[in-house]
Design an enzyme around this catalytic site. Sequence first.
Site, PDB file in Angstrom:
ATOM      1  N   HIS A 181      -4.226   6.653  -1.306  1.00  0.00           N
ATOM      2  CA  HIS A 181      -4.842   6.632   0.022  1.00  0.00           C
ATOM      3  C   HIS A 181      -3.802   6.798   1.127  1.00  0.00           C
ATOM      4  O   HIS A 181      -4.161   7.065   2.279  1.00  0.00           O
ATOM      5  CB  HIS A 181      -5.574   5.298   0.198  1.00  0.00           C
ATOM      6  CG  HIS A 181      -6.861   5.390   0.957  1.00  0.00           C
ATOM      7  ND1 HIS A 181      -7.598   6.553   1.094  1.00  0.00           N
ATOM      8  CD2 HIS A 181      -7.572   4.431   1.638  1.00  0.00           C
ATOM      9  CE1 HIS A 181      -8.690   6.312   1.806  1.00  0.00           C
ATOM     10  NE2 HIS A 181      -8.693   5.044   2.153  1.00  0.00           N
ATOM     11  N   TYR A 198       0.814  -1.221   0.000  1.00  0.00           N
ATOM     12  CA  TYR A 198       0.000   0.000   0.000  1.00  0.00           C
ATOM     13  C   TYR A 198       0.851   1.277   0.000  1.00  0.00           C
ATOM     14  O   TYR A 198       0.295   2.376  -0.077  1.00  0.00           O
ATOM     15  CB  TYR A 198      -0.905   0.031   1.241  1.00  0.00           C
ATOM     16  CG  TYR A 198      -1.844  -1.142   1.356  1.00  0.00           C
ATOM     17  CD1 TYR A 198      -2.942  -1.267   0.510  1.00  0.00           C
ATOM     18  CD2 TYR A 198      -1.633  -2.134   2.316  1.00  0.00           C
ATOM     19  CE1 TYR A 198      -3.810  -2.349   0.619  1.00  0.00           C
ATOM     20  CE2 TYR A 198      -2.498  -3.216   2.435  1.00  0.00           C
ATOM     21  CZ  TYR A 198      -3.581  -3.318   1.581  1.00  0.00           C
ATOM     22  OH  TYR A 198      -4.435  -4.395   1.692  1.00  0.00           O
ATOM     23  N   ASN A 217      -9.476   1.942   8.331  1.00  0.00           N
ATOM     24  CA  ASN A 217     -10.809   1.991   8.936  1.00  0.00           C
ATOM     25  C   ASN A 217     -10.805   2.017  10.459  1.00  0.00           C
ATOM     26  O   ASN A 217     -11.834   2.308  11.072  1.00  0.00           O
ATOM     27  CB  ASN A 217     -11.647   0.799   8.464  1.00  0.00           C
ATOM     28  CG  ASN A 217     -11.914   0.841   6.969  1.00  0.00           C
ATOM     29  OD1 ASN A 217     -11.414   1.707   6.262  1.00  0.00           O
ATOM     30  ND2 ASN A 217     -12.706  -0.099   6.483  1.00  0.00           N
TER      31      ASN A 217
END
Length: 258
Positions: free
Chosen positions: A32, A27, A79
């Site tokens: 993001h 990632y 999250n």
Amino acid sequence: MVKAGQITTNGADMQIIAGLGNPGTQYAGNRHNIGFMALDAIQRLPGFAPWSKKFKALISEGELGGEKVLLMKPQTFMNLSGEAVGEAMRFYKLGPGDIVAIYDELDLAPGRARIKTGGGHGGHNGVKSLDAHCGNEYRRLRLGIGHPGNKEQVHNHVLGDFAKSDKVWLEPLLDTLADDAGMLVKREDSQLMNKLALAVGAKPEAEKAEKPKSEKLASPKPAGKSHIHQARGGGKPNLPTSGPMAEMLKKMFGSKGE
């Protein structure tokens, strides 16, 4: 002792700067993860400690603008970011006003930046989690990544890597944010936004120039003749000298010289 002008609710002389992102090398280059990228740029400044693990996050302590700062990269996945930041906030007896969150913003053009206190989450799951664990009134530095234009493409867009062409604005943005991070903790928000805008090539809207005055005034047009005057031709009327009409005019006005 709390420094003058510092918004600290429980007397702690510290601010938390939390960058939002997802842990793991897969990632690391995602749009993001621009919050993590911003924290990495700040942590490279002189005086910051190496990254270490605490509060379900990677943390680094240092100073910015004379203020003690704790950098945080939550390792809980996006999250659940609020779990890590909330734990640190309670440990240091801080309040929401002592927290700055840095994260990606779909609704800002790539390279644009905005900062505010409080507000909605805009569908950002990391911000939802922060709201739940830290309250709403923390400061938010949103870094634009642009919108793909189609709702169905949002997931792949945010979890996709920045393109090579994005380096043109991404690297200057992150470098400038790190160099001027002292403005962030001192709440010099307008100055910081101006610095970031200039870094990516944006310029303040130029003032509209006044229309130049004519060196010479236009000569006034001669007054036009009235339609009555024009109809009359401007001269003496040609009166008949003989006939019934002439006789009638003589009776009305008399003959000249009589």
